[in-house]
Design a protein around this motif. Structure first.
Motif, PDB file in Angstrom:
ATOM      1  N   ASP A   1       0.824  -1.548  -0.074  1.00  0.00           N
ATOM      2  CA  ASP A   1       0.302   0.247   0.219  1.00  0.00           C
ATOM      3  C   ASP A   1       0.760   0.962   0.164  1.00  0.00           C
ATOM      4  OD1 ASP A   1      -2.288  -0.793  -0.233  1.00  0.00           O
ATOM      5  OD2 ASP A   1      -2.555  -1.688   2.052  1.00  0.00           O
ATOM      6  N   GLY A   2       1.946   1.054   0.003  1.00  0.00           N
ATOM      7  CA  GLY A   2       3.063   2.003   0.019  1.00  0.00           C
ATOM      8  C   GLY A   2       3.956   2.570   0.858  1.00  0.00           C
ATOM      9  N   VAL A   3       4.512   3.590   1.199  1.00  0.00           N
ATOM     10  CA  VAL A   3       5.051   3.918   2.381  1.00  0.00           C
ATOM     11  C   VAL A   3       4.550   4.476   3.383  1.00  0.00           C
ATOM     12  CG1 VAL A   3       6.522   5.790   1.413  1.00  0.00           C
ATOM     13  CG2 VAL A   3       7.309   4.741   3.912  1.00  0.00           C
ATOM     14  N   HIS A   4       4.106   4.101   5.087  1.00  0.00           N
ATOM     15  CA  HIS A   4       3.282   4.818   6.000  1.00  0.00           C
ATOM     16  C   HIS A   4       3.800   5.712   6.791  1.00  0.00           C
ATOM     17  CE1 HIS A   4       0.058   2.401   4.379  1.00  0.00           C
ATOM     18  NE2 HIS A   4       1.139   0.778   4.099  1.00  0.00           N
ATOM     19  N   PHE A   5       3.951   6.866   6.991  1.00  0.00           N
ATOM     20  CA  PHE A   5       4.076   7.610   7.294  1.00  0.00           C
ATOM     21  C   PHE A   5       2.924   8.307   8.966  1.00  0.00           C
ATOM     22  CE2 PHE A   5       5.802   9.147   4.307  1.00  0.00           C
ATOM     23  CZ  PHE A   5       7.988   8.738   4.272  1.00  0.00           C
ATOM     24  N   GLY A   6       2.872   7.575  10.042  1.00  0.00           N
ATOM     25  CA  GLY A   6       1.797   7.349  10.944  1.00  0.00           C
ATOM     26  C   GLY A   6       2.025   8.074  12.008  1.00  0.00           C
ATOM     27  N   GLY A   7       3.159   8.665  12.319  1.00  0.00           N
ATOM     28  CA  GLY A   7       3.147  10.035  13.187  1.00  0.00           C
ATOM     29  C   GLY A   7       4.624  10.519  13.541  1.00  0.00           C
ATOM     30  N   SER A   8       4.924  11.744  13.865  1.00  0.00           N
ATOM     31  CA  SER A   8       6.249  12.753  14.880  1.00  0.00           C
ATOM     32  C   SER A   8       7.326  10.965  14.835  1.00  0.00           C
ATOM     33  CB  SER A   8       6.631  13.108  15.633  1.00  0.00           C
ATOM     34  OG  SER A   8       7.489  13.860  15.306  1.00  0.00           O
ATOM     35  N   GLY A   9       8.282  11.380  13.836  1.00  0.00           N
ATOM     36  CA  GLY A   9      10.020  10.265  14.122  1.00  0.00           C
ATOM     37  C   GLY A   9       9.489   8.933  12.959  1.00  0.00           C
ATOM     38  N   GLN A  10       8.634   9.239  12.225  1.00  0.00           N
ATOM     39  CA  GLN A  10       8.534   8.139  11.350  1.00  0.00           C
ATOM     40  C   GLN A  10       9.315   8.829   9.552  1.00  0.00           C
ATOM     41  OE1 GLN A  10       4.785   5.975  10.941  1.00  0.00           O
ATOM     42  NE2 GLN A  10       4.776   5.631  12.928  1.00  0.00           N
ATOM     43  N   TYR A  11       9.913   8.732   9.374  1.00  0.00           N
ATOM     44  CA  TYR A  11      10.402   9.149   8.126  1.00  0.00           C
ATOM     45  C   TYR A  11      10.857   8.156   7.065  1.00  0.00           C
ATOM     46  CZ  TYR A  11      14.769  10.069  10.331  1.00  0.00           C
ATOM     47  OH  TYR A  11      15.588  10.116  11.438  1.00  0.00           O
ATOM     48  N   VAL A  12      11.842   8.541   5.648  1.00  0.00           N
ATOM     49  CA  VAL A  12      12.366   7.631   5.252  1.00  0.00           C
ATOM     50  C   VAL A  12      13.401   8.789   4.926  1.00  0.00           C
ATOM     51  CG1 VAL A  12      12.911   6.601   3.133  1.00  0.00           C
ATOM     52  CG2 VAL A  12      11.065   5.899   4.263  1.00  0.00           C
ATOM     53  N   THR A  13      15.140   8.447   4.663  1.00  0.00           N
ATOM     54  CA  THR A  13      15.826   9.002   4.164  1.00  0.00           C
ATOM     55  C   THR A  13      16.388   8.499   3.298  1.00  0.00           C
ATOM     56  OG1 THR A  13      17.858   8.072   5.629  1.00  0.00           O
ATOM     57  CG2 THR A  13      17.064  10.195   6.827  1.00  0.00           C
ATOM     58  N   VAL A  14      16.589   9.238   1.970  1.00  0.00           N
ATOM     59  CA  VAL A  14      17.060   8.471   0.655  1.00  0.00           C
ATOM     60  C   VAL A  14      19.165   9.869   0.647  1.00  0.00           C
ATOM     61  CG1 VAL A  14      16.848   8.697  -1.360  1.00  0.00           C
ATOM     62  CG2 VAL A  14      15.403   8.621  -0.170  1.00  0.00           C
ATOM     63  N   GLY A  15      19.690   8.309   0.081  1.00  0.00           N
ATOM     64  CA  GLY A  15      21.242   8.971   0.390  1.00  0.00           C
ATOM     65  C   GLY A  15      21.864   9.188  -0.948  1.00  0.00           C
ATOM     66  N   GLN A  16      22.882   9.717  -1.376  1.00  0.00           N
ATOM     67  CA  GLN A  16      24.060   8.730  -2.476  1.00  0.00           C
ATOM     68  C   GLN A  16      23.118   9.163  -3.800  1.00  0.00           C
ATOM     69  OE1 GLN A  16      24.732   4.538  -0.759  1.00  0.00           O
ATOM     70  NE2 GLN A  16      27.221   5.811  -1.542  1.00  0.00           N
ATOM     71  N   THR A  17      22.205  10.539  -4.255  1.00  0.00           N
ATOM     72  CA  THR A  17      21.536  10.836  -5.472  1.00  0.00           C
ATOM     73  C   THR A  17      22.236  12.248  -5.104  1.00  0.00           C
ATOM     74  OG1 THR A  17      19.805  11.247  -6.195  1.00  0.00           O
ATOM     75  CG2 THR A  17      19.581  11.797  -4.011  1.00  0.00           C
ATOM     76  N   ASP A  18      22.244  12.511  -6.736  1.00  0.00           N
ATOM     77  CA  ASP A  18      22.687  14.004  -6.856  1.00  0.00           C
ATOM     78  C   ASP A  18      21.551  13.891  -8.699  1.00  0.00           C
ATOM     79  OD1 ASP A  18      23.773  16.444  -7.650  1.00  0.00           O
ATOM     80  OD2 ASP A  18      25.419  15.225  -8.277  1.00  0.00           O
ATOM     81  N   TYR A  19      21.308  15.623  -7.942  1.00  0.00           N
ATOM     82  CA  TYR A  19      20.544  15.662  -9.273  1.00  0.00           C
ATOM     83  C   TYR A  19      20.634  17.004  -9.453  1.00  0.00           C
ATOM     84  CZ  TYR A  19      16.621  16.620  -5.546  1.00  0.00           C
ATOM     85  OH  TYR A  19      16.494  17.136  -3.798  1.00  0.00           O
ATOM     86  N   ALA A  20      21.122  17.959  -8.927  1.00  0.00           N
ATOM     87  CA  ALA A  20      20.666  19.741  -9.134  1.00  0.00           C
ATOM     88  C   ALA A  20      21.857  20.348  -8.728  1.00  0.00           C
ATOM     89  CB  ALA A  20      19.915  20.345  -8.125  1.00  0.00           C
ATOM     90  N   SER A  21      22.965  19.381  -8.581  1.00  0.00           N
ATOM     91  CA  SER A  21      24.198  20.221  -8.412  1.00  0.00           C
ATOM     92  C   SER A  21      25.180  20.281  -9.657  1.00  0.00           C
ATOM     93  CB  SER A  21      25.318  19.488  -7.374  1.00  0.00           C
ATOM     94  OG  SER A  21      25.417  18.251  -7.873  1.00  0.00           O
ATOM     95  N   ALA A  22      24.225  20.223 -11.335  1.00  0.00           N
ATOM     96  CA  ALA A  22      25.140  20.157 -12.265  1.00  0.00           C
ATOM     97  C   ALA A  22      24.918  21.348 -12.555  1.00  0.00           C
ATOM     98  CB  ALA A  22      25.742  19.092 -12.973  1.00  0.00           C
ATOM     99  N   ASP A  23      23.452  21.411 -12.412  1.00  0.00           N
ATOM    100  CA  ASP A  23      23.261  23.227 -14.052  1.00  0.00           C
ATOM    101  C   ASP A  23      21.715  23.431 -12.866  1.00  0.00           C
ATOM    102  OD1 ASP A  23      21.150  21.029 -14.190  1.00  0.00           O
ATOM    103  OD2 ASP A  23      22.178  21.004 -16.434  1.00  0.00           O
ATOM    104  N   ASP A  24      21.138  23.815 -13.387  1.00  0.00           N
ATOM    105  CA  ASP A  24      19.757  24.387 -13.171  1.00  0.00           C
ATOM    106  C   ASP A  24      17.832  23.471 -13.150  1.00  0.00           C
ATOM    107  OD1 ASP A  24      18.991  25.384 -16.200  1.00  0.00           O
ATOM    108  OD2 ASP A  24      20.526  26.574 -15.893  1.00  0.00           O
ATOM    109  N   THR A  25      18.651  21.947 -13.825  1.00  0.00           N
ATOM    110  CA  THR A  25      17.458  21.327 -14.328  1.00  0.00           C
ATOM    111  C   THR A  25      17.115  20.234 -13.578  1.00  0.00           C
ATOM    112  OG1 THR A  25      19.086  20.558 -15.692  1.00  0.00           O
ATOM    113  CG2 THR A  25      17.346  22.094 -16.881  1.00  0.00           C
ATOM    114  N   PHE A  26      15.558  20.170 -12.943  1.00  0.00           N
ATOM    115  CA  PHE A  26      15.672  18.589 -12.911  1.00  0.00           C
ATOM    116  C   PHE A  26      14.176  18.824 -12.202  1.00  0.00           C
ATOM    117  CE2 PHE A  26      16.573  21.501  -9.068  1.00  0.00           C
ATOM    118  CZ  PHE A  26      15.460  21.704  -7.865  1.00  0.00           C
ATOM    119  N   THR A  27      13.523  17.555 -11.951  1.00  0.00           N
ATOM    120  CA  THR A  27      12.430  17.122 -11.856  1.00  0.00           C
ATOM    121  C   THR A  27      11.998  15.916 -10.644  1.00  0.00           C
ATOM    122  OG1 THR A  27      11.908  17.811 -14.427  1.00  0.00           O
ATOM    123  CG2 THR A  27      10.217  15.875 -13.234  1.00  0.00           C
TER     124      THR A  27
END
Length: 311
Positions: A79-105
């Protein structure tokens, strides 16, 4: 005269079903079918640096090697990723999409069931400094968050209902903030248990968002009415589609945080579900966004509220 294929969930009734009951059977049956991950193909729509479906797993299908980590009791299932309350989160590391120029989606799906009681609910938070103010022009960042109707609506000129707010600052302090109305005042049910497709396309001189695969017109957007936003220093005012200043590259050194603001403030968490996070280092075209919308929608979990209401 034989059939070569597969059948599942055969139902026979001794009465004529209503359209609501038929829709219920479709959605309930769709949710019970085998895991669709094996045939997930949304990655083929556009060049991506991150593609995480969150439908039963946290695999990055883009091939970029990003690390996705569940934090504080956030959970992922079909059913997807569930966020049910404070302290529940997801981190995404080692990704680069905006440092080279001004375009991203950035593209993802979200759904709400209720407001938290806090003023703002952050879905996407990517910062240079997680503990600096997101309007501090020395803090390069991209933040997307809700001003939920039940918690004050974010004081947006776009709606008295729930507003989705975008805040962006590049590496040299170019700043943009603007709002998109998710529903009218008193109509929170319009987004309850329904998936909303959020897409932000950034280029040097234009900010464009999409709603259900279609581009949003400039006249739909609004701005925070509390002061300090409808000013010349906000390059998105008065028209995000024609910026008054040009964006450059962004300096985003922290991990992406989903379901909370980067500083993990317990009054700034998101309550709901997310799925289908896709990021490209390019400003995707309308046809590419439409492809992502169509392909990823097929793999969203069915919402059963319609079944329950028809019983």
């Amino acid at each position: 005269r034989h059939f070569r294929g597969k059948l599942a969930l055969v139902n026979v009734f001794d009465s004529v079903l209503t359209s609501s009951q038929v829709q219920c059977l479709f959605r309930g049956g769709d949710a019970a079918l085998p895991d669709p991950n094996a045939v997930y193909q949304a990655s083929a729509c556009a060049p991506l640096v991150l593609d995480v479906s969150f439908i039963g797993d946290v695999t990055d299908r883009s091939g970029s090697g990003a690390t996705v980590t569940m934090q504080g009791g956030a959970t992922v299932d079909t059913d997807g990723v569930h966020f049910g309350g404070s302290g529940q989160y997801v981190t995404v590391g080692q990704t680069d999409y905006a440092s080279a120029d001004d375009t991203f989606t950035i593209s993802y799906w979200m759904t709400k069931e209720d407001c938290t009681g806090g003023i703002y609910e952050y879905m996407y938070s990517h910062n240079h400094d997680n503990y600096a103010d997101i309007t501090d022009v020395s803090n390069s960042n991209i933040n997307m968050y809700l001003g939920c109707e039940g918690s004050g609506s974010g004081w947006s000129s776009a709606t008295a209902g729930t507003a989705l707010r975008y805040n962006l600052i590049d590496s040299v302090g170019t700043w943009a903030m603007f709002d998109f109305p998710l529903h009218d005042a008193g109509d929170f049910d319009a987004i309850t248990n329904l998936w909303v497709h959020v897409v932000l396309v950034v280029s040097a001189n234009r900010l464009l968002t999409y709603d259900d695969g279609l581009p949003v017109g400039d006249t739909v957007y609004g701005f925070y009415t509390g002061g300090g936003v409808m000013v010349d220093s906000n390059v998105a005012y008065p028209h995000p589609g024609a910026l008054t200043g040009a964006f450059g590259a962004f300096l985003l050194t922290q991990d992406i945080v989903l379901g909370s603001r980067g500083d993990l403030n317990d009054q700034r968490h998101f309550m709901g579900e997310m799925a289908g996070l896709m990021i490209s280092s390019a400003d995707l075209t309308a046809s590419q966004v439409q492809c992502i919308f169509t392909m990823s929608e097929e793999f969203l979990p069915a919402q059963l509220a319609a079944c329950e209401s028809s019983e």
